[in-house]
Design an enzyme around this catalytic site. Structure first.
Site, PDB file in Angstrom:
ATOM      1  N   TRP A 143       0.837  -1.207   0.000  1.00 47.27           N
ATOM      2  CA  TRP A 143       0.000   0.000   0.000  1.00 47.27           C
ATOM      3  C   TRP A 143       0.873   1.259   0.000  1.00 47.27           C
ATOM      4  CZ3 TRP A 143      -1.421  -4.602   1.986  1.00 47.27           C
ATOM      5  CH2 TRP A 143      -2.681  -5.095   1.633  1.00 47.27           C
ATOM      6  N   TYR A 192      -7.584   4.377  -1.739  1.00 49.31           N
ATOM      7  CA  TYR A 192      -8.874   3.789  -1.371  1.00 49.31           C
ATOM      8  C   TYR A 192      -8.921   3.380   0.089  1.00 49.31           C
ATOM      9  CZ  TYR A 192      -7.276  -1.086  -1.195  1.00 49.31           C
ATOM     10  OH  TYR A 192      -6.664  -2.263  -0.844  1.00 49.31           O
ATOM     11  N   CYS A 227      -6.501  -5.149  -1.756  1.00 51.66           N
ATOM     12  CA  CYS A 227      -7.610  -5.975  -1.265  1.00 51.66           C
ATOM     13  C   CYS A 227      -8.413  -6.641  -2.372  1.00 51.66           C
ATOM     14  CB  CYS A 227      -8.522  -5.162  -0.354  1.00 51.66           C
ATOM     15  SG  CYS A 227      -9.485  -3.876  -1.164  1.00 51.66           S
ATOM     16  N   ASP A 284     -11.575 -13.071   4.831  1.00 54.22           N
ATOM     17  CA  ASP A 284     -10.805 -11.948   4.299  1.00 54.22           C
ATOM     18  C   ASP A 284      -9.340 -12.345   4.211  1.00 54.22           C
ATOM     19  OD1 ASP A 284      -9.764  -9.519   3.537  1.00 54.22           O
ATOM     20  OD2 ASP A 284     -10.819  -8.353   5.053  1.00 54.22           O
ATOM     21  N   HIS A 328     -13.529  -1.656   0.849  1.00 58.76           N
ATOM     22  CA  HIS A 328     -12.691  -2.815   1.155  1.00 58.76           C
ATOM     23  C   HIS A 328     -13.374  -4.049   0.586  1.00 58.76           C
ATOM     24  CE1 HIS A 328      -9.873  -5.494   2.865  1.00 58.76           C
ATOM     25  NE2 HIS A 328     -10.652  -5.948   3.823  1.00 58.76           N
TER      26      HIS A 328
END
Length: 732
Positions: free
Chosen positions: A269, A564, A305, A391, A368
């Site tokens: 990220w 994001y 993600c 997840d 997400h």
């Protein structure tokens, strides 16, 4: 004529010993025919490339269902009276009868004689001469993965025997079997959640205007199922655990990311992707998995993600687990288990990074993406089966691993945070309240609550709608928000919040704190939904003095480019104003931003965050609010012939117009299509002129007939993640 290992052949006139009397010797096994394609049709696994491999086809079977094998003999016909046949099935490195990973079956009956939860074998009526046809039934709870079969032939009343070579097959979950924990009664939905090898992942836009990107899942590609089994192998849980859908999906959520056991994908990220591929360049799962395999199972760089979610769809569907990609807009990331998202300010209204203890890193992601998988939950009370959230994006540890779920959607909706697995974390993502705190010497713990926003998190939860396909837009979306939470503002929604609070000490402290600030000025931030790239935009906040006295308001409006994840990238523009409001008066503060001020500041996702902070001098009232909107990019147009045929040369031309008044440089193109071609990463020569047209033609030979999709994504230094999709009916 050669024996290819799967089709038996005996020269005409071969001499075979008659079997009226007891044979002199054992009956040797020539080979075992798995009847691969016949079984695949019955088990709904005919799409797997492994089944069609010309060099070494591999059976792919579903548990809870019978399959056929044929034992071919070389010297004489099979004798029901004298020949004895047994099967040995082994799973894992240390097969054990006690653990159910070593199975021995004697083939003597013409019918199945065991209960459905036991392995069983019978002689099929198709048995004739030199071929013994056997039906084998696997229970619905056997471990999923690679099973090895060995057939033993013995002669009655002797100790002689002959064993075949071990052969392998994959046994996977069976959502069509009522006894399997992943059984889905709505079989039409399985066309999407199991059999659809392409789809969409909502990974853009905003809560007001969600945007999806096409994705080639490719779960039937020959690399996928072996890799899915590989990540279960290194998950270090018992072979018997491999029969539990709960444990398998938990292992998948850990194995898709690289944090533990060298999983598939590295998350990144930051702004530096120089050692790998930018996450938005990927258009499908197969290219990632091929790179993972070809590197000796070293993690692939990089993902975010939506890539983790798309890979999880591929792995789950390959293993037979119904799975969908799920996107939560305005998704909370609660880092201190308070069930809230907390913003702290000092007495002067300045933001306190990290909160009073420095360890509060709560955030709200613009979106997400995670996954839902379908199964019963035998480990929970009745009523908590169905969709379960998992997840694979590495965020917070669960049981000392970067894994999350399965969390029952029923438990999440009810606020039952005491149930496994990770329900509190997912509950917060969709249902946290956002709290604003300010230093207060009169408070027992030093802070009083200025404001609590009850409907800013989990604004909408989207997935792709089964049985619908919109290539040009996003009308094939399904809003599943109410599967995760009760409608905002209802008694049921507040009841779920209070139910969760009871199980969380820190949440009790936060919710019991009351606000005492006087609030007599109303504020409203005017929301934007989206703009086209190149258009200007403006941010406005409307202020209304509801008191009978004059109010002085200082206002700061800021537009930021943002990732994001909610992390700000660069400030685009800011305005500060001080206004005086007479009683009952209304005024508007406006921030105008033009194209030249924002486009160079954009990051992938093209999101703008508008942030407003206002303070009333006379009362100390503070107002803070924020809003996101997206900048829309053009779509790729893909042109293909309507007469394309399988295994024949075909071409597709990809076109779009550069919307910018600057050239596009260092252009790259990604192309992917399950059953059409192996994924391509293409470096395009030359630049695309300002307001000019990009055009590129790719050539390939479709491998599979039927309805297929070609997915393309264009990237350059100046414009990125421009994608398009085209469906085409490939003829035989």
């Amino acid at each position: 004529m050669e024996d290819d290992g799967y089709n038996g052949y005996m020269e005409p006139g071969s001499k075979r010993q008659k079997t009226d009397d007891k044979p002199d010797t054992i009956n040797p096994i020539g080979y075992v025919d798995w009847c691969i394609k016949d079984n695949a049709r019955k088990h709904r696994t005919i799409k797997y490339d492994l089944v069609h491999d010309k060099q070494s086809p591999t059976p792919v079977l579903r548990r809870g269902q019978s399959f056929k094998i044929i034992v071919n003999y070389t010297d004489r016909d099979f004798s029901r009276e004298w020949d004895r046949v047994s099967l040995s099935l082994k799973f894992g490195n240390r097969p054990s009868r006690r653990k159910g990973t070593l199975i021995q079956l004697h083939v003597v009956n013409d019918n199945f004689t065991q209960d459905h939860d036991e392995w069983d074998a019978m002689i099929d009526q198709e048995t004739a001469l030199d071929k013994l046809v056997i039906q084998v039934r696997a229970p619905s709870d056997v471990p999923v993965g690679l099973w090895r079969l060995q057939v033993r032939s013995e002669l009655s009343d002797t100790r002689e025997f002959h064993e075949s070579e071990e052969t392998e097959s994959y046994i996977i979950f069976n959502p069509w079997c009522k006894d399997d924990t992943v059984y889905m009664s709505a079989e039409d939905k399985l066309d999407e959640y199991i059999l659809n090898d392409d789809g969409k992942v909502f990974a853009g836009g905003s809560a007001k205007y969600p945007v999806a990107d096409p994705w080639a899942y490719g779960q039937f590609d020959d690399d996928v199922l072996p890799i899915a089994v590989h990540i279960l192998d290194f998950a270090r849980f018992s072979s018997t655990g491999r029969g539990s859908a709960v444990q398998v999906v938990r292992a998948i959520s850990a194995g898709v990311n690289h944090q533990d056991d060298d999983g598939i994908l590295v998350g990144n990220w930051t702004d530096d992707f120089s050692k790998g591929v930018e996450p938005w360049v990927w258009t499908g799962s197969v290219r990632i998995l091929e790179e993972y395999r070809n590197s000796g199972y070293q993690p692939v760089k990089y993902g975010q993600c939506w890539v983790f979610s798309a890979l999880t769809v591929t792995i789950c569907r390959a293993l037979g687990i119904p799975c969908r990609s799920v996107t939560n807009y305005e998704s909370a990331h609660d880092t201190n288990n308070s069930l809230t998202i907390d913003n702290f300010f000092d007495a002067d209204g300045n933001h306190i990074a990290g909160g009073p203890d420095g360890d509060n890193k709560d955030s709200i992601w613009n979106f997400h993406v995670w996954n839902d998988v379908w199964m019963t939950r035998p480990d929970l009370p009745p009523g908590y089966g169905g969709w379960q959230a998992i997840d694979s994006t590495p965020q917070e540890e669960s049981a000392n691993k970067m894994q999350c779920g399965p969390a029952s959607l029923v438990a999440i909706r009810r606020g039952d945070i005491g149930f496994n697995y990770d329900v509190p974390f997912v509950f917060s993502e969709v249902n946290a309240d956002v709290m604003f705190w300010q230093e207060d010497d009169t408070s027992d713990w030093g802070f009083s609550r200025m404001h609590m926003a009850k409907s800013e998190v989990g604004v909408c939860v989207w997935t792709k709608l089964p049985e619908k396909d919109d290539e040009l837009g996003d009308d094939d979306n399904e809003d599943i928000t109410l599967q995760y939470k009760n409608k905002e503002g209802t008694a049921a929604e507040r009841l779920a919040i209070h139910n969760a609070i009871r199980g969380c000490k820190l949440a009790k402290q936060y919710y019991e704190c009351k606000t005492s600030r006087r609030k007599d000025v109303g504020f409203e931030l005017q929301d934007l939904e989206k703009i086209n790239i190149g258009d200007p935009f403006k941010v406005q906040v409307v202020m209304t003095n509801k008191s009978s006295d004059v109010r002085t308001v200082t206002a700061a409006l800021t537009a930021h480019s943002t990732y994001y994840t909610g992390i700000l990238h660069k400030k685009i523009k800011k305005t500060d104003e001080k206004l005086t409001l007479a009683p009952g008066e209304q005024k508007t503060v406006t921030l105008n931003v033009n194209y030249n001020e924002y486009w160079k500041q954009l990051v992938p996702g093209c999101l703008i965050k508008m942030y407003v902070i206002c303070r009333v001098s006379e009362t100390g009232q503070t107002y803070t609010d924020e809003d996101n909107f997206s900048i829309e990019k053009p779509k790729l147009q893909i042109q293909m012939s309507e007469n394309a045929q399988a295994h024949e040369p075909c071409q597709a031309t990809i076109v779009f117009k550069n919307p910018l008044d600057v050239p596009l440089t260092k252009c790259r193109l990604s192309v992917e299509g399950a059953g059409l071609l192996k994924s391509m990463a293409i470096a395009v020569e030359g630049d695309v002129a300002p307001n000019g047209q990009f055009e590129y033609t790719v050539e390939f030979n479709p491998r599979v007939h039927g309805r297929r999709k070609l997915i393309a994504c264009f990237n350059s230094l100046e414009l990125f993640n421009v994608n398009g999709v085209k469906s085409i009916n490939i003829k035989k």
